[in-house]
Scaffold this motif. Structure first.
Motif, PDB file in Angstrom:
ATOM      1  N   ALA A 262      -7.289   8.040  -6.494  1.00 20.06           N
ATOM      2  CA  ALA A 262      -6.502   6.597  -6.332  1.00 20.06           C
ATOM      3  C   ALA A 262      -5.550   7.040  -5.099  1.00 20.06           C
ATOM      4  O   ALA A 262      -5.392   6.177  -4.062  1.00 20.06           O
ATOM      5  CB  ALA A 262      -5.357   6.427  -7.362  1.00 20.06           C
TER       6      ALA A 262
ATOM      7  N   SER B 195       2.331   1.640  -3.475  1.00 22.44           N
ATOM      8  CA  SER B 195       1.516   2.283  -4.362  1.00 22.44           C
ATOM      9  C   SER B 195       1.129   3.761  -4.381  1.00 22.44           C
ATOM     10  O   SER B 195       0.995   4.323  -4.949  1.00 22.44           O
ATOM     11  CB  SER B 195      -0.031   1.473  -4.202  1.00 22.44           C
ATOM     12  OG  SER B 195       0.323   0.177  -4.623  1.00 22.44           O
ATOM     13  N   LEU B 196       1.179   4.115  -2.847  1.00 27.78           N
ATOM     14  CA  LEU B 196       0.803   5.351  -2.746  1.00 27.78           C
ATOM     15  C   LEU B 196       2.173   6.207  -3.155  1.00 27.78           C
ATOM     16  O   LEU B 196       1.780   7.417  -3.797  1.00 27.78           O
ATOM     17  CB  LEU B 196       1.022   5.675  -1.274  1.00 27.78           C
ATOM     18  CG  LEU B 196       0.353   7.060  -0.684  1.00 27.78           C
ATOM     19  CD1 LEU B 196      -1.095   7.294  -0.948  1.00 27.78           C
ATOM     20  CD2 LEU B 196       0.748   7.049   0.844  1.00 27.78           C
TER      21      LEU B 196
ATOM     22  N   THR C  42      -6.112   5.187  -1.545  1.00 28.92           N
ATOM     23  CA  THR C  42      -4.894   4.366  -0.943  1.00 28.92           C
ATOM     24  C   THR C  42      -4.522   4.742   0.433  1.00 28.92           C
ATOM     25  O   THR C  42      -3.881   3.838   1.090  1.00 28.92           O
ATOM     26  CB  THR C  42      -3.850   4.429  -1.954  1.00 28.92           C
ATOM     27  OG1 THR C  42      -4.321   3.851  -3.184  1.00 28.92           O
ATOM     28  CG2 THR C  42      -2.642   3.422  -1.594  1.00 28.92           C
TER      29      THR C  42
ATOM     30  N   ARG D 281      -6.548   3.595   3.145  1.00 25.78           N
ATOM     31  CA  ARG D 281      -6.455   2.112   3.601  1.00 25.78           C
ATOM     32  C   ARG D 281      -5.456   2.073   4.775  1.00 25.78           C
ATOM     33  O   ARG D 281      -5.528   0.858   5.494  1.00 25.78           O
ATOM     34  CB  ARG D 281      -6.107   1.545   2.398  1.00 25.78           C
ATOM     35  CG  ARG D 281      -7.342   1.179   1.501  1.00 25.78           C
ATOM     36  CD  ARG D 281      -6.694   0.802  -0.065  1.00 25.78           C
ATOM     37  NE  ARG D 281      -5.656  -0.586   0.244  1.00 25.78           N
ATOM     38  CZ  ARG D 281      -4.786  -0.879  -0.856  1.00 25.78           C
ATOM     39  NH1 ARG D 281      -4.804  -0.343  -1.783  1.00 25.78           N
ATOM     40  NH2 ARG D 281      -4.298  -2.011  -0.583  1.00 25.78           N
TER      41      ARG D 281
ATOM     42  N   THR E 226       0.882  -1.338  -0.172  1.00 26.05           N
ATOM     43  CA  THR E 226       0.077  -0.028  -0.135  1.00 26.05           C
ATOM     44  C   THR E 226       0.715   1.225   0.020  1.00 26.05           C
ATOM     45  O   THR E 226       0.717   2.295  -0.828  1.00 26.05           O
ATOM     46  CB  THR E 226      -0.943   0.034   1.284  1.00 26.05           C
ATOM     47  OG1 THR E 226      -1.711  -1.165   1.264  1.00 26.05           O
ATOM     48  CG2 THR E 226      -1.797   1.352   1.132  1.00 26.05           C
TER      49      THR E 226
END
Length: 222
Positions: free
Chosen positions: A95, A66-67, A99, A102, A63
């Motif tokens: 997004a 991705s961030l 993200t 999360r 995560t």
């Protein structure tokens, strides 16, 4: 459907033998293997809580990766005054916000980040991101950065419906988002090192986590 037969494989250092094949080993090998298996089981029991913490942390690492990439895309996206460019910014912002959230609102048992660990000067930015997630991106409408409506114009022969929409966003993302990304990367690394240190202290073994050079875009995100 028949079960696939056990497969023995090897790498540069070890040969891996599935447990189903242990019974076929010569007695002297079987005894050594069983002893090593018990040794491993004992180690896992001693370090059970920290291993669970390590697994939860590993679940969260993708995560944060991705961030970081999403923020890189935001900072480097070309922006013109066109519908396509606006939708590109909105897509990447969505997004990023989802993200990021999360790591704080996930309910699947993944290892998140405690909000009281956010640096004080970034707390307001963090709160804004969580609010955007709840009011704008997880639900339709409600946040003060977005609104929509209709206007009716009419004459003697027809009524014309005019759609109205107001959309606010940070082109390229906020500078402080980059600071949050940097903080989260460092925070995850610090937590990992603490867990590995506890595992080493409890078991007497060196626990090695795979490391390698970061991708080029990590250093170019800000």
């Amino acid at each position: 459907m028949e079960n696939s037969p056990p497969v023995i494989w090897e790498d540069d250092k070890y040969v891996y033998v599935p447990e189903e094949l242990f019974k076929h080993l010569p007695p002297e090998y079987l005894e050594a293997v069983e002893a090593r298996k018990q040794q491993g089981s004992n180690i896992l029991q001693i370090a059970d809580n920290d291993i669970k913490g390590l697994i939860r942390l590993v679940n969260a690492i993708p995560t944060t990766a991705s961030l970081s990439y999403i923020y890189h895309r935001l900072r480097n996206a070309n922006f013109d005054v066109t519908t396509e460019a606006l939708m590109e910014q909105e897509m990447l912002t969505t997004a990023f916000v989802v993200t990021y959230s999360r790591l704080f609102v996930s309910g699947n048992g993944a290892s998140g980040v405690a909000e009281d660990q956010i640096p004080a000067h970034l707390k307001a930015v963090h709160d804004d991101l969580i609010e955007m997630r709840h009011q704008r991106y997880a639900h339709n409408g409600g946040h003060d950065t977005i609104s929509s409506g209709v206007r009716f114009d009419f004459d003697d022969t027809e009524i014309r419906i005019n759609l109205q929409m107001s959309l606010g966003l940070y082109v390229g993302g906020r500078d402080e988002w980059g600071e949050l990304v940097t903080f989260l990367d460092a925070h995850m690394h610090e937590r990992l090192q603490k867990i590995l240190g506890r595992l080493r202290a409890k078991t007497g073994y060196e626990w090695k986590f795979p490391v390698g050079p970061g991708p080029d875009w990590v250093s170019k995100s800000n």
